[in-house]
Design an enzyme around this catalytic site. Structure first.
Site, mmCIF file in Angstrom:
data_model
loop_
_atom_site.group_PDB
_atom_site.id
_atom_site.type_symbol
_atom_site.label_atom_id
_atom_site.label_comp_id
_atom_site.label_asym_id
_atom_site.label_seq_id
_atom_site.Cartn_x
_atom_site.Cartn_y
_atom_site.Cartn_z
ATOM 1 N N CYS A 216 20.540 59.189 33.247
ATOM 2 C CA CYS A 216 19.529 57.900 34.068
ATOM 3 C C CYS A 216 19.804 56.393 33.407
ATOM 4 O O CYS A 216 19.214 55.758 34.198
ATOM 5 C CB CYS A 216 18.465 58.269 34.928
ATOM 6 S SG CYS A 216 18.158 59.875 35.815
ATOM 7 N N HIS B 224 14.694 52.213 36.818
ATOM 8 C CA HIS B 224 15.350 53.329 36.738
ATOM 9 C C HIS B 224 14.421 54.328 37.936
ATOM 10 O O HIS B 224 13.337 54.462 38.703
ATOM 11 C CB HIS B 224 15.497 54.688 36.315
ATOM 12 C CG HIS B 224 16.258 56.694 36.862
ATOM 13 N ND1 HIS B 224 17.031 56.077 37.756
ATOM 14 C CD2 HIS B 224 15.499 57.620 36.669
ATOM 15 C CE1 HIS B 224 16.839 57.582 38.255
ATOM 16 N NE2 HIS B 224 16.256 58.109 37.593
ATOM 17 N N ASN C 34 16.558 59.689 44.449
ATOM 18 C CA ASN C 34 16.716 59.528 42.688
ATOM 19 C C ASN C 34 18.334 59.551 42.429
ATOM 20 O O ASN C 34 18.700 60.841 42.909
ATOM 21 C CB ASN C 34 16.577 60.662 41.886
ATOM 22 C CG ASN C 34 16.609 60.514 40.265
ATOM 23 O OD1 ASN C 34 17.692 59.761 39.862
ATOM 24 N ND2 ASN C 34 15.524 60.587 39.328
#
Length: 343
Positions: A126, A266, A296
């Protein structure tokens, strides 16, 4: 927790780089919380308070990360009327490549006819997109490259265990691409102001997908072929590391958190974002994320949120924009940008 090293201003050479175009793509299929409730023991009432997620996008059966990359790059071309054939550095930041090899970057390269391009897949989970931007700035400011295409893209649905209600509610698919080019004007203000980043490999067993190894740091792994996450440990890592990184970045640039116009962390979980905002003093109202609609998407979350801010006119010429990625590894990376309007 390891200390965060001071890495200094991002661009110090005679050459400077800046972002000149952006494009994104998400698959058409929506997977809502109600859809998931028909698959596992969960509900919208359980998911939203814990994550902030209401739906996520899912790639088609024969739609892979390279396809998402290509569509995001094509969106960039269509919006900014640019030519990618002279791109000399292509970084695809992903944890879900089409193949072990050839690199997904090579598939994108051949699609757009980039004849003289260094094409690399970058695996930093990420934090991948921030790592990619940092590397592109370094390559361009050193004089080694002139024009870089950085893509953060994932098809996490293909490695998600839809029998595990603790992880399947989180992840979705998407892609974002930016063009980073050399600025030969010695009088222009740098766009890349500061960077900090690093890793803590002792946390690797808390977020992983097996390949050939069956243990990590002496810890046996679940050999499911799917993504495995210890959410509690990831949360702890994020809320401890990101505020330290934000303080490091603002200190390197000689500014305060209050001077940050837009914070783009993120989009892992809305609760993480809220905690980080509380610890850093950056208001949630100045934070851009896509967690509610896309979930996500790992390396794609930051470019998706950045593009949304650009398209909606919130990010303006001269704004100070702080990007911060964190995830499996454990890895983390933050960039402070002076935003220049895209033509």
């Amino acid at each position: 927790m390891m200390s965060i090293p001071a890495t200094g201003p991002a661009s110090t050479s005679a050459y400077r780089s800046h972002i000149t175009a952006i494009g994104t793509y998400v698959p058409e299929r929506r997977l809502t919380n109600d859809d998931l409730a028909n698959m596992v023991d969960t509900s919208d009432e359980w998911i939203v308070p814990r994550t902030g997620i209401r739906e996520r996008r899912i790639s088609g059966e024969n739609e892979y990360t390279s396809h998402l990359c290509i569509k995001a790059a094509q969106n960039l071309i269509d919006r900014y009327n640019v030519d990618l054939r002279d791109v000399d550095l292509l970084l695809v930041c992903t944890s879900t490549p089409d193949f072990t090899f050839p690199a997904t970057a090579c598939l994108v390269q051949t699609h757009f006819g980039m004849a003289q391009t260094t094409a690399i897949d970058l695996s930093a989970a990420c934090a991948g997109f921030v790592y990619g931007l940092h590397l592109a700035d370094g390559m361009i400011s050193s004089g080694l490259h002139r024009k870089a295409l950085i893509i953060g893209a994932e098809t996490l649905s293909k490695i998600t265990d839809y029998t595990d209600r603790t992880t399947c509610i989180l992840f979705g698919d998407g892609a974002g691409a930016v063009l980073v080019e050399r600025d030969d004007s010695p009088s222009s203000r740098p766009s890349f102001l500061a960077y900090t980043g690093g890793s803590d490999g002792s946390g690797g067993a808390h977020l992983y997908k097996t390949f050939t190894a069956s243990s990590l740091n002496g810890i046996p792994l679940q050999d499911s072929g799917k993504l495995v996450q210890n959410g509690r440990e990831v949360y702890k890592f994020a809320v401890q590391t990101v505020p330290k990184g934000v303080a490091e970045l603002t200190g390197l640039a000689g500014i305060e958190a209050a001077d940050v116009d837009w914070f783009i962390p993120h989009s892992a979980n809305l609760r993480i974002i809220e905690s980080v905002c509380e610890k850093t003093g950056i208001p949630l109202e100045r934070t851009l994320h896509t967690i509610e609609r896309y979930g996500n998407t790992s390396a794609a979350t930051i470019p998706l949120a950045l593009d949304e801010g650009v398209r909606e006119g919130r990010i303006q010429e001269g704004d100070t924009v702080l990007l911060f990625g964190f995830g499996g590894g454990f890895v983390y990376g933050g960039l402070l940008l002076h935003w220049r309007a895209l033509d």
